[in-house]
Design a protein around this motif. Structure first.
Motif, PDB file in Angstrom:
ATOM      1  N   GLY A 306       0.795  -1.229   0.000  1.00 34.96           N
ATOM      2  CA  GLY A 306       0.000   0.000   0.000  1.00 34.96           C
ATOM      3  C   GLY A 306       0.824   1.273   0.000  1.00 34.96           C
ATOM      4  O   GLY A 306       0.299   2.345  -0.306  1.00 34.96           O
ATOM      5  N   TYR A 307       2.094   1.212   0.355  1.00 32.49           N
ATOM      6  CA  TYR A 307       2.959   2.390   0.346  1.00 32.49           C
ATOM      7  C   TYR A 307       3.599   2.611  -1.021  1.00 32.49           C
ATOM      8  O   TYR A 307       4.334   3.586  -1.221  1.00 32.49           O
ATOM      9  N   LEU A 308       3.340   1.687  -1.959  1.00 34.14           N
ATOM     10  CA  LEU A 308       3.879   1.792  -3.311  1.00 34.14           C
ATOM     11  C   LEU A 308       2.765   2.106  -4.292  1.00 34.14           C
ATOM     12  O   LEU A 308       1.580   2.045  -3.956  1.00 34.14           O
ATOM     13  N   ALA A 309       3.119   2.451  -5.523  1.00 28.22           N
ATOM     14  CA  ALA A 309       2.123   2.743  -6.557  1.00 28.22           C
ATOM     15  C   ALA A 309       2.707   2.415  -7.917  1.00 28.22           C
ATOM     16  O   ALA A 309       3.929   2.440  -8.105  1.00 28.22           O
ATOM     17  N   MET A 310       1.821   2.070  -8.852  1.00 27.32           N
ATOM     18  CA  MET A 310       2.228   1.965 -10.254  1.00 27.32           C
ATOM     19  C   MET A 310       2.011   3.343 -10.873  1.00 27.32           C
ATOM     20  O   MET A 310       0.878   3.811 -10.980  1.00 27.32           O
ATOM     21  N   ALA A 311       3.085   4.012 -11.232  1.00 30.71           N
ATOM     22  CA  ALA A 311       2.985   5.390 -11.714  1.00 30.71           C
ATOM     23  C   ALA A 311       4.061   5.658 -12.754  1.00 30.71           C
ATOM     24  O   ALA A 311       5.113   5.007 -12.771  1.00 30.71           O
ATOM     25  N   ASP A 312       3.801   6.638 -13.621  1.00 25.36           N
ATOM     26  CA  ASP A 312       4.801   7.046 -14.611  1.00 25.36           C
ATOM     27  C   ASP A 312       5.978   7.708 -13.906  1.00 25.36           C
ATOM     28  O   ASP A 312       5.810   8.421 -12.907  1.00 25.36           O
ATOM     29  N   ASP A 313       7.161   7.490 -14.435  1.00 28.90           N
ATOM     30  CA  ASP A 313       8.386   8.066 -13.877  1.00 28.90           C
ATOM     31  C   ASP A 313       9.128   8.822 -14.972  1.00 28.90           C
ATOM     32  O   ASP A 313       9.955   8.248 -15.690  1.00 28.90           O
ATOM     33  N   PRO A 314       8.865  10.108 -15.133  1.00 33.89           N
ATOM     34  CA  PRO A 314       9.553  10.863 -16.186  1.00 33.89           C
ATOM     35  C   PRO A 314      11.041  11.030 -15.918  1.00 33.89           C
ATOM     36  O   PRO A 314      11.826  11.203 -16.857  1.00 33.89           O
ATOM     37  N   TYR A 315      11.450  10.975 -14.651  1.00 35.27           N
ATOM     38  CA  TYR A 315      12.864  11.182 -14.324  1.00 35.27           C
ATOM     39  C   TYR A 315      13.725  10.033 -14.853  1.00 35.27           C
ATOM     40  O   TYR A 315      14.821  10.254 -15.371  1.00 35.27           O
ATOM     41  N   ASP A 316      13.229   8.824 -14.736  1.00 38.46           N
ATOM     42  CA  ASP A 316      13.969   7.676 -15.249  1.00 38.46           C
ATOM     43  C   ASP A 316      14.107   7.757 -16.765  1.00 38.46           C
ATOM     44  O   ASP A 316      15.180   7.480 -17.318  1.00 38.46           O
ATOM     45  N   VAL A 317      13.021   8.135 -17.455  1.00 37.63           N
ATOM     46  CA  VAL A 317      13.064   8.208 -18.917  1.00 37.63           C
ATOM     47  C   VAL A 317      13.987   9.332 -19.381  1.00 37.63           C
ATOM     48  O   VAL A 317      14.727   9.188 -20.356  1.00 37.63           O
ATOM     49  N   TYR A 566       8.013   6.168  -2.813  1.00 42.12           N
ATOM     50  CA  TYR A 566       7.272   5.446  -1.771  1.00 42.12           C
ATOM     51  C   TYR A 566       6.178   6.373  -1.233  1.00 42.12           C
ATOM     52  O   TYR A 566       6.265   6.868  -0.108  1.00 42.12           O
ATOM     53  N   PRO A 567       5.137   6.616  -2.029  1.00 41.37           N
ATOM     54  CA  PRO A 567       4.166   7.666  -1.682  1.00 41.37           C
ATOM     55  C   PRO A 567       3.389   7.403  -0.403  1.00 41.37           C
ATOM     56  O   PRO A 567       2.898   8.353   0.219  1.00 41.37           O
ATOM     57  N   GLY A 568       3.248   6.152   0.030  1.00 41.57           N
ATOM     58  CA  GLY A 568       2.491   5.866   1.237  1.00 41.57           C
ATOM     59  C   GLY A 568       3.347   5.645   2.465  1.00 41.57           C
ATOM     60  O   GLY A 568       2.847   5.175   3.493  1.00 41.57           O
ATOM     61  N   LEU A 569       4.625   6.013   2.409  1.00 41.83           N
ATOM     62  CA  LEU A 569       5.572   5.739   3.483  1.00 41.83           C
ATOM     63  C   LEU A 569       5.515   6.840   4.543  1.00 41.83           C
ATOM     64  O   LEU A 569       5.369   8.027   4.226  1.00 41.83           O
ATOM     65  N   SER A 570       5.654   6.447   5.804  1.00 39.97           N
ATOM     66  CA  SER A 570       5.823   7.401   6.899  1.00 39.97           C
ATOM     67  C   SER A 570       7.299   7.430   7.264  1.00 39.97           C
ATOM     68  O   SER A 570       7.856   6.414   7.702  1.00 39.97           O
ATOM     69  N   VAL A 571       7.959   8.563   7.061  1.00 36.42           N
ATOM     70  CA  VAL A 571       9.393   8.683   7.322  1.00 36.42           C
ATOM     71  C   VAL A 571       9.598   9.140   8.765  1.00 36.42           C
ATOM     72  O   VAL A 571       9.110  10.192   9.167  1.00 36.42           O
ATOM     73  N   GLU A 572      10.322   8.337   9.542  1.00 40.70           N
ATOM     74  CA  GLU A 572      10.561   8.633  10.955  1.00 40.70           C
ATOM     75  C   GLU A 572      12.020   8.349  11.288  1.00 40.70           C
ATOM     76  O   GLU A 572      12.719   7.678  10.541  1.00 40.70           O
ATOM     77  N   ARG A 573      12.456   8.886  12.434  1.00 39.45           N
ATOM     78  CA  ARG A 573      13.862   8.731  12.835  1.00 39.45           C
ATOM     79  C   ARG A 573      13.949   7.899  14.120  1.00 39.45           C
ATOM     80  O   ARG A 573      13.236   8.150  15.082  1.00 39.45           O
ATOM     81  N   MET A 574      14.843   6.917  14.119  1.00 43.38           N
ATOM     82  CA  MET A 574      15.073   6.068  15.278  1.00 43.38           C
ATOM     83  C   MET A 574      16.385   6.461  15.948  1.00 43.38           C
ATOM     84  O   MET A 574      17.359   6.827  15.277  1.00 43.38           O
TER      85      MET A 574
END
Length: 675
Positions: A306-317, A566-574
């Motif tokens: 759920g934190y991933l998506a199928m999406a176009d990536d113009p930067y790679d192209v 990783y559009p659905g990711l919660s970025v946290e610091r440990m």
């Protein structure tokens, strides 16, 4: 107020100095406020992925391009979960050699025994034999039993504190405790290492030290999260992950990779969380212009996505260093005899269905090529390429249309009609003579033959023919080659024919994306086609080439890169607890002579009595993870071997999870692995 000339000159000089100083101070102020390097600075160009096929260098910022304006990233919150930050890495890249030759470039003892210590830079050889590990040092060889642990202790500030392994690929430092045990006729090594030290030996080889620093930071976050997720899934194993591409490539610490060290230190403790656990932060060399979901790539995938998506990536192209393979042919398929042969075979099958046999058609040209049959809705993983083909066909020669029959003219009327004459008187008829014998029916031989032919064609009874009568010979209808007015569609398999048959593949497995570029003439007719295959790797998660382009070309920070992939990711610091390295003199007194025998693995305790609604079950999987919560993102608290008996405490939920317990533990497993 007017200033004297000298004062005016001084004011102008000060203004000029301020104007020149502001940009530099602004950049320094940005770094001071955010802890990030000035995003307008051009990072160094990259060299290659160390463990992928060699890639050519890429420019960081194109001439004349301006990076996107910097933004202020949000503060990173403290993590909602805890971990000690220690990893157990099986050094599978070593294989299982009969010997390991070590240089102890640190403070080491055997099994934490101060009486069995080594001086710095001691050379040690470990050997396998008769089910034991033999330690050889200074001419002395000792049987250490089935395993030996070289434990690391505190070193002076700035000193190396690790092990060099001759059998490793690189001359790098392995910073941690090393446990070596027997594996068949060889040795198996497991390194216990702090996660940040581990990342120094990962990021440098999964990406490249010469990538833009923000791309390296994004790689560090992804690699750190992946490693801890694997640790949480390790259950009862004696290792968390391996040092090969089966997990992440790890080759030890090398001080020359300064950018990697900076990127790891700048993101220390930063991880990505999803659904209360560590996400699997997959990454790939190049996604070909579209990210993929794990369930689209790997059969039987049963994890969270759920934190991933199928999406176009113009930067790679856009990145000119993203690998691709291509083939260009003309409309008449000049440029690839192999492709023309495939098309002719498919065209022959199509025309055979319309009654055309061999020698009655010829391939002419390709009118269009279109990718078809996407594996998933919206995906550019196409299984087929449809070719619209023109062909030359043998067709009857066109005959001219008959001209109109002229209308008959009227017969002119006679003006004078002669008077009838008198009818003569009849005379006596002569006596009849004898009649001749009857002969065959009147008519010529040709007439009889035609009548027989007509009867045969109509199914009637043929008329008798003369003995020497013959049918006329049939004449062949004249034909000529004609270009078909319509096209004939044929479809070729992208992976079996285009990828393999034309050698356009980038991966061993079928992950590639295919596209077609069509060249047109002034009238809009196709003159040529370029078949392009992209995606170097599985395409899931972060594209390393895309991250390189986002950071180097557009000046994006690592937070934007991680958020994009990783559009659905919660970025946290440990916050990791300080590594508990002790001084040797703080250990208990011992002469190092006694080694306790290994304790055999205890048998499982008997299962307790069943409670209401419970039932017994047996594990059918080879190894079954028991999780803290009913989700694959939860920590694996144990592993149950096949045929282990458990108590099932609940009915399966909507996802097939059941609650189980034994005498030692409680947790959740998938019901499908129980009987």
């Amino acid at each position: 107020m007017r200033y004297p000339v000298v004062q005016r000159k001084l004011i102008c000089a000060l203004a000029l100095l301020l104007a020149l100083a502001i940009p530099a101070r602004a950049a320094g102020l940005w770094s001071w406020l955010t802890g990030q390097p000035d995003p307008t600075e051009a990072p160094a160009s990259e060299a290659a992925f160390s463990d992928a096929p060699t890639l050519p260098p890429a420019e960081a910022i194109l001439p004349g391009e301006t990076p996107a304006p910097a933004y202020t990233p949000a503060p990173i919150p403290a993590a909602t979960i805890e971990d000690d930050g220690q990893l157990r890495v099986e050094l599978r890249s070593l294989g299982y050699p009969a010997q390991l030759h070590l240089t102890l470039a640190g403070v080491y003892a055997v099994d934490a025994d101060p009486g069995f210590r080594f001086e710095r830079d001691t050379r040690v050889t470990l050997s396998a034999g008769s089910g034991s590990v033999y330690l050889s040092v200074g001419g002395l060889t000792i049987d250490m039993g089935q395993s030996v642990a070289l434990t690391r202790h505190r070193a002076a500030e700035g000193e190396q504190n690790g092990v060099y392994i001759d059998e490793s690929e690189k001359d790098t430092l392995y910073c941690g405790d090393l446990t070596v045990s027997t594996e068949g006729d060889g040795l198996r090594a497991v390194l216990k290492i702090q996660v940040e030290d581990y990342l120094y030996g990962v990021v440098a080889y999964e990406m490249s030290d010469s990538f833009p620093i923000e791309a390296l930071k994004a790689q560090a976050v992804a690699a750190r999260t992946y490693a801890l997720q694997r640790k949480w899934q390790s259950g009862g194993r004696d290792y968390d992950l391996v040092d090969t591409t089966a997990d992440q490539v790890f080759k030890g610490y090398d001080a020359q990779y300064a950018n990697v060290i900076e990127a790891v230190d700048a993101t220390r403790g930063v991880v990505g969380l999803y659904d209360g656990g560590f996400a699997v932060c997959y990454y790939t060399a190049s996604n070909g212009g579209q990210t993929a979901l794990p369930s689209q790539v790997w059969d039987h995938f049963d994890g969270e996505e759920g934190y991933l998506a199928m999406a176009d990536d113009p930067y790679d192209v856009e990145n000119p260093r993203s690998l691709q393979n291509e083939l260009t042919v003309t409309a008449r398929c000049e440029g690839s005899a192999a492709l023309k042969e495939m098309l002719e075979a498919a065209l022959g099958d199509a025309l055979a269905g319309e009654g055309y046999g061999a020698g009655e058609w010829e391939f002419d040209s390709i009118a269009s090529i279109t990718p078809v049959d996407p594996r998933f809705e919206g995906s550019r993983m196409y299984d087929g390429l449809r070719f619209e083909l023109r062909a030359k066909l043998l067709a009857p020669v066109a005959t001219p249309e008959p001209t109109d029959t002229p209308e008959p003219t009227d017969t002119p009327e006679s003006t004078d009609t002669p008077e009838p004459t008198d009818t003569p008187e009849p005379t006596d008829a002569p006596e009849p003579e004898d009649k001749p014998e009857a002969t065959d029916a009147p008519g010529s031989d040709d007439e009889q033959a035609l009548e027989a032919l007509a009867a045969a064609l109509t199914g009637g009874e043929p008329m008798p023919t003369a003995p020497d009568a013959q049918l006329p010979e049939a004449t062949e209808i004249p034909r000529e080659w004609v270009l078909s007015e319509r096209t004939f569609p044929v479809t070729l398999s992208v992976y079996d024919q285009i990828k393999d048959g034309l050698s356009l593949g980038l991966n061993a497995a079928d992950y590639e994306l295919v596209s077609v570029d069509t060249q047109l003439d002034g009238a809009g007719a196709a003159t040529g086609f370029t078949l392009v295959m992209r995606r170097f790797g599985h395409g899931v998660g972060m594209s390393q080439r895309g991250a390189q382009w986002m950071a180097g070309h557009y000046g994006e920070l690592w937070q934007r890169i991680v958020g994009f992939y990783y559009p659905g990711l919660s970025v946290e610091r440990m916050d990791w607890p300080e590594e508990a390295l002790t001084q040797l003199d703080a250990l208990p007194d011992s002469v190092g002579a006694a080694r306790p025998k290994p304790t055999p693995t205890p048998s499982p305790a008997p299962l307790p009595e069943l409670e209401a609604g419970e039932r017994y079950a047996t594990v059918t999987a080879t190894s079954l993870n028991v999780r803290e919560r009913p989700t694959t993102s939860a920590r694996a608290i144990a592993q149950l071997a096949k045929d282990r008996k458990v108590i099932v405490c609940s009915e399966p939920d909507a996802d097939g999870w059941v609650s189980i317990r034994t005498a030692e533990l409680e947790g959740f497993v998938k019901a499908e692995y129980l009987k």
